[in-house]
Design a protein around this motif. Structure first.
Motif, PDB file in Angstrom:
ATOM      1  N   GLY A  18       0.786  -1.234   0.000  1.00  9.95           N
ATOM      2  CA  GLY A  18       0.000   0.000   0.000  1.00  9.95           C
ATOM      3  C   GLY A  18       0.820   1.287   0.000  1.00  9.95           C
ATOM      4  N   ASN A  19       2.133   1.185   0.008  1.00  3.83           N
ATOM      5  CA  ASN A  19       3.007   2.356  -0.165  1.00  3.83           C
ATOM      6  C   ASN A  19       3.208   2.418  -1.682  1.00  3.83           C
ATOM      7  OD1 ASN A  19       6.311   3.056   1.377  1.00  3.83           O
ATOM      8  ND2 ASN A  19       4.638   4.436   0.896  1.00  3.83           N
ATOM      9  N   ASP A  20       2.687   3.506  -2.311  1.00  6.64           N
ATOM     10  CA  ASP A  20       2.602   3.474  -3.775  1.00  6.64           C
ATOM     11  C   ASP A  20       3.533   4.471  -4.464  1.00  6.64           C
ATOM     12  OD1 ASP A  20       0.985   5.592  -2.878  1.00  6.64           O
ATOM     13  OD2 ASP A  20      -0.443   5.368  -4.527  1.00  6.64           O
ATOM     14  N   PHE A  29      12.314  10.072  -4.926  1.00  7.44           N
ATOM     15  CA  PHE A  29      11.802  11.389  -4.540  1.00  7.44           C
ATOM     16  C   PHE A  29      10.553  11.192  -3.685  1.00  7.44           C
ATOM     17  CE2 PHE A  29      13.936  11.683  -8.574  1.00  7.44           C
ATOM     18  CZ  PHE A  29      14.679  12.863  -8.515  1.00  7.44           C
ATOM     19  N   ASN A  30      10.436  11.985  -2.634  1.00  3.43           N
ATOM     20  CA  ASN A  30       9.203  11.988  -1.844  1.00  3.43           C
ATOM     21  C   ASN A  30       8.085  12.656  -2.638  1.00  3.43           C
ATOM     22  OD1 ASN A  30       9.719  10.706   0.702  1.00  3.43           O
ATOM     23  ND2 ASN A  30      11.045  12.428   1.237  1.00  3.43           N
ATOM     24  N   ALA A  31       6.852  12.503  -2.180  1.00 10.40           N
ATOM     25  CA  ALA A  31       5.697  13.091  -2.878  1.00 10.40           C
ATOM     26  C   ALA A  31       5.768  14.611  -2.943  1.00 10.40           C
ATOM     27  CB  ALA A  31       4.400  12.658  -2.185  1.00 10.40           C
ATOM     28  N   MET A  80      16.663   6.773   1.679  1.00 13.82           N
ATOM     29  CA  MET A  80      16.287   5.442   1.173  1.00 13.82           C
ATOM     30  C   MET A  80      14.818   5.142   1.465  1.00 13.82           C
ATOM     31  SD  MET A  80      17.002   2.845  -0.498  1.00 13.82           S
ATOM     32  CE  MET A  80      16.442   1.164  -0.750  1.00 13.82           C
ATOM     33  N   CYS A  81      14.212   4.395   0.555  1.00  9.63           N
ATOM     34  CA  CYS A  81      12.835   3.961   0.716  1.00  9.63           C
ATOM     35  C   CYS A  81      12.793   2.444   0.572  1.00  9.63           C
ATOM     36  CB  CYS A  81      11.969   4.626  -0.347  1.00  9.63           C
ATOM     37  SG  CYS A  81      10.266   4.065  -0.314  1.00  9.63           S
ATOM     38  N   GLY A  82      12.399   1.752   1.631  1.00  9.91           N
ATOM     39  CA  GLY A  82      12.433   0.287   1.634  1.00  9.91           C
ATOM     40  C   GLY A  82      11.376  -0.338   0.741  1.00  9.91           C
ATOM     41  N   ASN A  83      10.153   0.187   0.806  1.00  7.81           N
ATOM     42  CA  ASN A  83       9.105  -0.343  -0.077  1.00  7.81           C
ATOM     43  C   ASN A  83       9.388   0.059  -1.517  1.00  7.81           C
ATOM     44  OD1 ASN A  83       7.564  -1.683   1.876  1.00  7.81           O
ATOM     45  ND2 ASN A  83       6.514   0.222   2.454  1.00  7.81           N
ATOM     46  N   GLY A  84       9.892   1.265  -1.718  1.00  6.43           N
ATOM     47  CA  GLY A  84      10.277   1.709  -3.062  1.00  6.43           C
ATOM     48  C   GLY A  84      11.379   0.827  -3.627  1.00  6.43           C
ATOM     49  N   GLY A 119      18.536   3.872   6.624  1.00  7.63           N
ATOM     50  CA  GLY A 119      18.568   4.381   5.249  1.00  7.63           C
ATOM     51  C   GLY A 119      17.820   5.700   5.193  1.00  7.63           C
ATOM     52  N   SER A 120      16.815   5.816   6.051  1.00 12.76           N
ATOM     53  CA  SER A 120      16.093   7.054   6.328  1.00 12.76           C
ATOM     54  C   SER A 120      16.016   7.200   7.847  1.00 12.76           C
ATOM     55  CB  SER A 120      14.673   6.997   5.749  1.00 12.76           C
ATOM     56  OG  SER A 120      14.697   7.240   4.368  1.00 12.76           O
ATOM     57  N   PRO A 121      15.867   8.444   8.323  1.00 13.53           N
ATOM     58  CA  PRO A 121      15.797   8.638   9.785  1.00 13.53           C
ATOM     59  C   PRO A 121      14.428   8.277  10.345  1.00 13.53           C
ATOM     60  CG  PRO A 121      15.605  10.743   8.641  1.00 13.53           C
ATOM     61  CD  PRO A 121      15.819   9.705   7.571  1.00 13.53           C
ATOM     62  N   ILE A 134      11.686  13.933  10.210  1.00  9.89           N
ATOM     63  CA  ILE A 134      11.909  12.545  10.631  1.00  9.89           C
ATOM     64  C   ILE A 134      10.627  11.769  10.330  1.00  9.89           C
ATOM     65  CG2 ILE A 134      11.124  12.797  13.060  1.00  9.89           C
ATOM     66  CD1 ILE A 134      13.879  11.179  13.675  1.00  9.89           C
ATOM     67  N   ASN A 135      10.751  10.489  10.114  1.00 10.79           N
ATOM     68  CA  ASN A 135       9.582   9.624   9.933  1.00 10.79           C
ATOM     69  C   ASN A 135       9.212   9.075  11.309  1.00 10.79           C
ATOM     70  OD1 ASN A 135       9.533   9.396   6.809  1.00 10.79           O
ATOM     71  ND2 ASN A 135      11.659   9.004   7.361  1.00 10.79           N
ATOM     72  N   VAL A 136       7.927   9.041  11.631  1.00 13.14           N
ATOM     73  CA  VAL A 136       7.527   8.665  12.990  1.00 13.14           C
ATOM     74  C   VAL A 136       6.708   7.377  12.959  1.00 13.14           C
ATOM     75  CG1 VAL A 136       6.418   9.444  15.114  1.00 13.14           C
ATOM     76  CG2 VAL A 136       7.470  11.126  13.566  1.00 13.14           C
ATOM     77  N   TYR A 152       3.919   7.855  10.213  1.00 10.60           N
ATOM     78  CA  TYR A 152       3.756   9.194   9.636  1.00 10.60           C
ATOM     79  C   TYR A 152       5.039   9.461   8.849  1.00 10.60           C
ATOM     80  CZ  TYR A 152       3.538  14.302   9.340  1.00 10.60           C
ATOM     81  OH  TYR A 152       3.518  15.600   8.884  1.00 10.60           O
ATOM     82  N   GLU A 153       4.900   9.708   7.541  1.00 11.00           N
ATOM     83  CA  GLU A 153       6.100   9.859   6.696  1.00 11.00           C
ATOM     84  C   GLU A 153       6.441  11.303   6.377  1.00 11.00           C
ATOM     85  OE1 GLU A 153       7.177   7.857   3.057  1.00 11.00           O
ATOM     86  OE2 GLU A 153       6.114   6.065   3.738  1.00 11.00           O
ATOM     87  N   ARG A 154       7.670  11.629   6.655  1.00 11.24           N
ATOM     88  CA  ARG A 154       8.240  12.901   6.199  1.00 11.24           C
ATOM     89  C   ARG A 154       8.192  12.944   4.674  1.00 11.24           C
ATOM     90  NH1 ARG A 154      14.772  13.694   6.563  1.00 11.24           N
ATOM     91  NH2 ARG A 154      14.807  11.888   5.199  1.00 11.24           N
ATOM     92  N   GLY A 155       7.977  14.135   4.111  1.00  7.92           N
ATOM     93  CA  GLY A 155       8.008  14.233   2.640  1.00  7.92           C
ATOM     94  C   GLY A 155       6.664  13.947   2.010  1.00  7.92           C
ATOM     95  N   CYS A 184       5.605   1.688   5.595  1.00  9.92           N
ATOM     96  CA  CYS A 184       6.902   2.319   5.322  1.00  9.92           C
ATOM     97  C   CYS A 184       7.985   1.282   5.571  1.00  9.92           C
ATOM     98  CB  CYS A 184       7.076   3.523   6.235  1.00  9.92           C
ATOM     99  SG  CYS A 184       8.678   4.308   6.068  1.00  9.92           S
ATOM    100  N   GLY A 185       8.717   0.910   4.544  1.00  8.84           N
ATOM    101  CA  GLY A 185       9.682  -0.197   4.633  1.00  8.84           C
ATOM    102  C   GLY A 185      10.848   0.071   5.564  1.00  8.84           C
ATOM    103  N   THR A 186      11.453   1.257   5.440  1.00  7.12           N
ATOM    104  CA  THR A 186      12.563   1.575   6.357  1.00  7.12           C
ATOM    105  C   THR A 186      12.017   1.752   7.775  1.00  7.12           C
ATOM    106  OG1 THR A 186      12.346   3.893   5.632  1.00  7.12           O
ATOM    107  CG2 THR A 186      14.158   2.604   4.669  1.00  7.12           C
ATOM    108  N   GLY A 187      10.739   2.147   7.888  1.00  9.39           N
ATOM    109  CA  GLY A 187      10.115   2.320   9.202  1.00  9.39           C
ATOM    110  C   GLY A 187       9.844   1.001   9.896  1.00  9.39           C
TER     111      GLY A 187
END
Ligand SMILES: N[C@H](CCC[C@H](N)C(=O)O)C(=O)O
Length: 260
Positions: free
Chosen positions: A10-12, A62-64, A71-75, A133-135, A167-169, A185-188, A196-199
């Motif tokens: 569902g992360n698209d 790139f974020n939205a 880094m984006c794990g699902n991406g 890979g991301s904070p 930061i991603n929470v 909650y994703e930054r960007g 969120c994969g890295t999350g």
């Protein structure tokens, strides 16, 4: 521009095959427009698949909001499936992203992605901060499905210590010792995403159940299930971190970049 839409739990993402470099000059505004769910195609992020010597490809994420992200794990999982669908066929994929090289395999129709090693987890108040890979900020919550993730996540993301870099929470409920529920909650994106994969990787490292050695953690997100496998060393470092789950092509289409 021909684009492809993929989702991983569902992360698209919008994906573009940029071998040849035709789309390297897209601007922040254009990417933001492409990711807009009302005025554009709609996605949590945008990725270019580039040619890169010594690797099967390069992932540029790139974020939205149109800004190049970390880094984006699902991406990362989606771009491996995309590379496969675009005819790049490997037993083990070896690609480069902003946080360094990654390996990935396609196993039982799912994508397993090797994440970068993690050296430390920092304690912050009663919570944890780490970079996968991301904070990521990780907070335990007894009942995450009842939580207002947008409101609580935004509060932390824009608090004094994090407002500038963002930061991603992640809010985490320990369902069983080896099963977590994670909402992020994703930054960007500046909103909750379905996964969120890295999350979830960060959550799995913080809530390890084997102090030393091999850990395998099941994660439930709003968008589906992921697993995270890794080794925790006696000194508290983490290696051999693998994030695994589905990565699905949804549709493809074309959009005129002049209209952006
Ligand atoms: N959705 C992503 C995270 C994107 C990272 C981004 N939101 C940032 O840190 O700026 C994932 O699956 O890991």
């Amino acid at each position: 521009m021909t684009f492809y839409k993929y989702q991983g739990t569902g992360n698209d993402f919008i994906l573009v095959d940029n071998r040849g470099g035709a789309y390297s000059e897209l601007t922040e505004e254009q990417i933001k427009h492409l990711c807009d769910r009302r005025f554009g195609i709609g996605a949590d992020g945008f990725m270019l698949l580039n040619e890169q010597e010594g690797y099967d490809f390069e992932m540029v994420y790139f974020n939205a909001d149109g800004r190049e992200g970390s880094m984006c794990g699902n991406g990362g999982r989606c771009i491996v499936q995309f590379a496969h669908d675009q005819g790049i066929r490997k037993t083990t994929y070896h690609f480069i992203a902003t946080d360094g090289p990654h390996d990935a395999t396609i196993e039982d129709g799912e994508i397993a992605l090797k994440m970068k090693d993690v050296d430390s987890i920092r304690e912050y108040k009663t919570d944890s901060i780490l970079n996968t890979g991301s904070p990521h900020y990780v907070q335990l919550d007894p009942d995450v499905m009842q939580l207002d993730v947008f409101k609580e996540g935004k509060k932390i993301r824009y608090s004094k210590d994090f407002a500038e870099d963002g930061i991603n929470v992640n809010f985490v409920q320990v369902k069983e010792p080896d099963t977590l529920i994670v909402r992020t909650y994703e930054r960007g994106v500046e909103n909750e995403t379905y996964s969120c994969g890295t999350g979830v990787t960060a959550a799995a490292l913080v809530f390890h159940h084997n102090d030393n050695g091999f850990n395998a953690v099941n994660i439930e997100t709003l968008g589906g299930k992921l697993t995270v496998r890794y080794r925790r060393e006696p000194d508290g470092t983490f290696n051999n971190i693998w994030l695994k789950g589905p990565a699905i092509k949804v549709f493809e289409g074309s959009i005129s970049t002049e209209a952006l």
